[in-house]
Scaffold this motif. Structure first.
Motif, PDB file in Angstrom:
ATOM      1  N   LYS A  19       0.855  -1.183   0.000  1.00 36.79           N
ATOM      2  CA  LYS A  19       0.000   0.000   0.000  1.00 36.79           C
ATOM      3  C   LYS A  19       0.891   1.234   0.000  1.00 36.79           C
ATOM      4  CE  LYS A  19      -3.526   2.706   0.158  1.00 36.79           C
ATOM      5  NZ  LYS A  19      -4.384   2.856  -1.046  1.00 36.79           N
ATOM      6  N   ASN A  27       2.733  -0.248   3.578  1.00 40.80           N
ATOM      7  CA  ASN A  27       2.862  -1.708   3.556  1.00 40.80           C
ATOM      8  C   ASN A  27       3.729  -2.062   2.352  1.00 40.80           C
ATOM      9  OD1 ASN A  27      -0.586  -2.472   4.571  1.00 40.80           O
ATOM     10  ND2 ASN A  27       1.187  -1.906   5.784  1.00 40.80           N
ATOM     11  N   THR A  52      -2.697   0.269   8.767  1.00 39.22           N
ATOM     12  CA  THR A  52      -2.920   0.340   7.311  1.00 39.22           C
ATOM     13  C   THR A  52      -3.326  -1.026   6.776  1.00 39.22           C
ATOM     14  OG1 THR A  52      -1.323   2.136   7.053  1.00 39.22           O
ATOM     15  CG2 THR A  52      -1.839   0.847   5.084  1.00 39.22           C
ATOM     16  N   ILE A  56      -7.029  -2.138   5.192  1.00 36.82           N
ATOM     17  CA  ILE A  56      -7.217  -2.820   3.906  1.00 36.82           C
ATOM     18  C   ILE A  56      -8.142  -4.015   4.089  1.00 36.82           C
ATOM     19  CG2 ILE A  56      -6.044  -4.267   2.186  1.00 36.82           C
ATOM     20  CD1 ILE A  56      -3.630  -2.350   2.474  1.00 36.82           C
ATOM     21  N   LEU A  61      -9.358   0.921   3.081  1.00 36.72           N
ATOM     22  CA  LEU A  61      -8.344   1.250   2.095  1.00 36.72           C
ATOM     23  C   LEU A  61      -8.269   0.129   1.060  1.00 36.72           C
ATOM     24  CD1 LEU A  61      -5.400   2.486   4.385  1.00 36.72           C
ATOM     25  CD2 LEU A  61      -6.902   3.929   2.976  1.00 36.72           C
ATOM     26  N   GLN A  62      -7.802   0.476  -0.133  1.00 38.95           N
ATOM     27  CA  GLN A  62      -7.580  -0.525  -1.171  1.00 38.95           C
ATOM     28  C   GLN A  62      -6.080  -0.741  -1.336  1.00 38.95           C
ATOM     29  OE1 GLN A  62     -10.223  -2.195  -2.728  1.00 38.95           O
ATOM     30  NE2 GLN A  62     -11.216  -1.099  -1.036  1.00 38.95           N
ATOM     31  N   PRO A  63      -5.620  -1.999  -1.440  1.00 38.70           N
ATOM     32  CA  PRO A  63      -4.181  -2.228  -1.602  1.00 38.70           C
ATOM     33  C   PRO A  63      -3.695  -1.760  -2.972  1.00 38.70           C
ATOM     34  CG  PRO A  63      -5.395  -4.272  -1.902  1.00 38.70           C
ATOM     35  CD  PRO A  63      -6.401  -3.247  -1.459  1.00 38.70           C
ATOM     36  N   THR A  64      -2.445  -1.306  -3.011  1.00 37.69           N
ATOM     37  CA  THR A  64      -1.828  -0.966  -4.293  1.00 37.69           C
ATOM     38  C   THR A  64      -1.606  -2.244  -5.105  1.00 37.69           C
ATOM     39  OG1 THR A  64      -0.713   0.903  -3.233  1.00 37.69           O
ATOM     40  CG2 THR A  64       0.127   0.207  -5.375  1.00 37.69           C
TER      41      THR A  64
END
Length: 528
Positions: A19, A27, A52, A56, A61-64
């Motif tokens: 992330k 992350n 973080t 997710i 949150l959305q992970p990269t």
């Protein structure tokens, strides 16, 4: 055979999670596996990436990049509603509650029960009360959030998750504001939930708590997962060193206090709440220059009201507060600050930071109108920035920029920012309420040394903490509070946890010592 295969499939599997926020990787290739029916601790420094990662998993949150599997099935968790449908519930470190709503209204928000066209609040209230009774999370379902303590607000967050019948529960620093007794009750509740087959992730900095509660523990450092241990077979020293990457001391070295004149004198103080209930009951206490006085007590016994009255956040009905010879009773917070008081509040979000303002501005929020931060009414950006950079470096506050909002920092780094600001000011009295709440062992070690340093500079320190170990480690004298009264004041070197524990229940000092001596003699007789 099929059941055995199912048991081997982890409830949660997070693979190669990355992330990024701009160029910063919170992350950076984290792997985590949690079984159904276990309590799995997640351990790491403030800003290591724990929250973080859990944000997710809970859909905030959305992970990269990376993949998430629940019970063997690959999933994409687009938002908290999707996470809830998948059986994931998160107890957040920073409470997500509406102050103007009741406990019941907050818990049922987003999971409303209806009766015809109306909300069925009574049915919800009964279900909530059943959860309160079952898990011993004492809170009044009819109370407004604004009227209950920080500890009770934490219980409401836990009840919100239980109310939604989640079978994957994430606890983000759930015990940070709880008393030792409440912590034991929560651990018992978590173990009961795990025994029911729920998967529990516990984020905590308290190493002994991990050994008591968890089955396994995964250490995260600088956004990477390092190693997973059996929690019962790993030492606190090993966990601490893995977490911060160096050796850590669990006790604070200090010389005998060299005390001077009285800095704070509280005389016959009475404080009542909005419902006219007495919270501080004819309390008197003196704190001298060059000493730390610890205030020990069970949550809800007047500590919050005492601190808020001393710092001007609430008014007393009678009595007086004298700071270095000057009467500051019922003065405004600004006047009390100018008189020489620093305040590390127990609720950093409500009383410590303006979360939407840049971090740099937060570091001068109490004296922004003074030189060198302002000249002729105009803020001096460079002076403010230089001051912020100095404190951030000194206290190791992890952030991407001094211009980012304070609310974007991790909870532990927010706390370090508040402590840095308050301890850097030229004050006579430091009121430190839960000063190490949510901090990792490395940060706690540093803050403890700083409080001792302030004492040795001749300042008076009032330390309020639910951590008896912290009070015993730092305080020169300990004042025990119960039902708004000081039950007794003892020299730290002359007392024990057992004695303090009895006094915290309202037993006087002489009676506590008599009871402990009788118990000791009885045990000796039993041995013979």
């Amino acid at each position: 055979m099929m059941e055995q295969i199912k048991e081997k499939i982890p409830a949660i599997k997070m693979e190669h999670i990355v992330k990024k926020f701009g160029n910063f990787a919170a992350n950076n290739d984290i792997n985590l596996e949690v079984k159904a029916g276990e309590i799995h601790a997640l351990l790491g420094e403030n800003g290591a990436g724990k929250s973080t990662l859990m944000n997710i998993l809970s859909g905030l949150l959305q992970p990269t990049s990376g993949e998430i599997f629940l019970r063997g099935k690959k999933v994409k968790i687009k938002n908290p509603a999707a996470a809830s449908k998948l059986g994931i519930g998160m107890v957040h470190q920073h409470f997500m509650l509406i102050d103007a709503f009741t406990v019941t209204e907050n818990i049922m928000l987003g999971a409303e029960k209806t009766k015809g066209a109306s909300l069925d609040i009574e049915t919800a209230k009964k279900e909530i009360q059943a959860l309160v009774d079952k898990y011993k999370l004492k809170v009044n379902p009819d109370a407004l959030i604004t009227d209950i303590s920080v500890g009770q607000q934490q219980r409401v967050e836990i009840l919100k998750t239980l109310y939604r019948k989640a079978d994957i529960l994430i606890f983000d620093e759930p015990t940070a504001v709880l008393t030792p007794q409440e912590i034991q009750e929560l651990i018992a509740a978590m173990k009961n939930l795990a025994a029911e087959g729920k998967a529990i992730i516990l984020i905590t900095h308290k190493l002994e708590e991990i050994r008591q509660a968890a089955d396994r523990v995964t250490v995260i450092r600088s956004g990477k997962s390092l190693e997973t241990f059996n929690a019962k077979n790993v030492s606190a020293i090993t966990l601490a060193e893995k977490m911060v990457g160096r050796k850590v001391s669990f006790t604070t070295e200090k010389k005998a206090a060299k005390t001077g004149k009285d800095i704070l004198k509280i005389n016959d103080l009475v404080v009542k709440d909005a419902e006219n209930v007495t919270k501080v009951d004819h309390l008197s206490l003196d704190i001298r220059a060059g000493e730390i006085i610890g205030i020990a007590g069970i949550d809800g016994n007047g500590q919050t009201e005492l601190v808020q009255t001393v710092t001007g956040l609430t008014h007393s009905q009678s009595g007086e507060i004298i700071l270095d010879g000057k009467n500051i009773t019922n003065k405004t917070p600004r006047k009390i600050i100018k008189a020489g008081t620093s305040h590390i509040p127990e609720d950093r979000l409500r009383h410590g930071l303006e979360i939407n303002m840049p971090l740099a501005d937060n570091m001068v929020i109490e004296n922004f109108y003074e030189k060198p931060y302002a000249r002729m009414g105009i803020l001096q950006g460079k002076a403010i920035a230089d001051h912020a950079k100095k404190l951030i470096k000194q206290f190791d506050v992890k952030m991407t920029s001094i211009d980012e909002p304070a609310g974007s920092l991790s909870g532990g780094n927010q706390q370090k920012a508040v402590v840095a600001r308050e301890l850097s000011r030229d004050s006579k009295l430091i009121v430190a309420a839960q000063p190490t709440r949510g901090l990792d062992v490395g940060a706690i070690e540093y803050i403890h040394k700083q409080l001792i340093k302030q004492r040795d500079l001749g300042k008076a320190v009032m330390l309020i903490s639910f951590e008896l170990d912290e009070i015993l480690d730092l305080a020169d004298r300990i004042a025990v509070i119960s039902s708004g009264k000081i039950i007794g004041v003892v020299n730290t070197k002359d007392t024990t946890k057992e004695e303090l524990g009895l006094m915290m229940t309202g037993v006087g000092l002489k009676s506590a010592r008599k009871e402990l001596e009788a118990s000791k003699n009885k045990n000796k007789a039993g041995v013979k």
